[in-house]
Design a protein around this motif. Structure first.
Motif, short mmCIF file in Angstrom:
data_model
loop_
_atom_site.label_atom_id
_atom_site.label_comp_id
_atom_site.label_asym_id
_atom_site.label_seq_id
_atom_site.Cartn_x
_atom_site.Cartn_y
_atom_site.Cartn_z
N CYS A 49 -7.38 35.39 101.49
CA CYS A 49 -6.03 36.07 101.47
C CYS A 49 -5.44 36.55 102.89
O CYS A 49 -4.11 36.18 102.86
CB CYS A 49 -5.65 37.30 99.97
N ALA A 50 -5.86 37.78 102.75
CA ALA A 50 -5.38 38.03 104.66
C ALA A 50 -5.65 37.56 105.75
O ALA A 50 -4.02 37.48 106.00
CB ALA A 50 -6.91 38.98 104.59
N GLY A 52 -4.97 34.43 105.02
CA GLY A 52 -3.77 33.48 105.02
C GLY A 52 -2.43 33.44 104.79
O GLY A 52 -1.89 33.59 105.15
N ARG A 53 -2.36 35.20 105.20
CA ARG A 53 -1.13 35.73 105.70
C ARG A 53 -1.21 36.61 107.01
O ARG A 53 -0.02 37.06 107.57
CB ARG A 53 -1.32 37.14 104.60
N GLY A 54 -1.49 35.54 108.02
CA GLY A 54 -1.73 35.53 108.89
C GLY A 54 -2.05 37.35 109.55
O GLY A 54 -2.24 36.78 111.04
N ARG A 55 -3.60 37.49 108.71
CA ARG A 55 -4.32 38.48 109.43
C ARG A 55 -5.36 38.38 110.14
O ARG A 55 -6.09 37.46 109.50
CB ARG A 55 -4.39 39.48 108.33
#
Length: 98
Positions: A49-50, A52-55
């Protein structure tokens, strides 16, 4: 209160202060008192998830016996936690995933 939770609280309390405000580094630890409770699955899902958010994400499986994160993510480990303890360069053990 479990012994594992109390040990984690003592560990966190003994750490040095957080980095300066300009250096945003977030650390999330996931642990379980026994195998089979879904800790690896939860850690892998949070990491995905992280990411996927660009982190940028670094996932470390600290289970020296039967760690399974590499299986969940379809990756071949380049080393072990024992290698890190013996002084291996962590950058050489990183396995990039898409």
């Amino acid at each position: 209160m479990s012994a594992q939770a109390e040990a984690m609280r003592r560990h966190v309390a003994a750490r040095s202060p957080a980095p300066p405000a300009g250096d945003h580094v977030h650390v999330l630890g996931a642990g379980g008192g026994k195998g089979g409770v879904g800790t690896s699955t939860a850690a892998a899902l949070l990491a995905m998830c992280a990411a996927g958010r660009g982190r940028g994400v670094l996932l470390v499986d600290a289970d020296e016996g039967i760690g399974s994160l590499h299986l969940l993510l379809g990756a071949e480990p380049r080393g072990t936690l024992g290698d890190l303890r013996r002084g291996a360069d962590p950058r050489e053990l990183v396995v990039p995933l898409a």
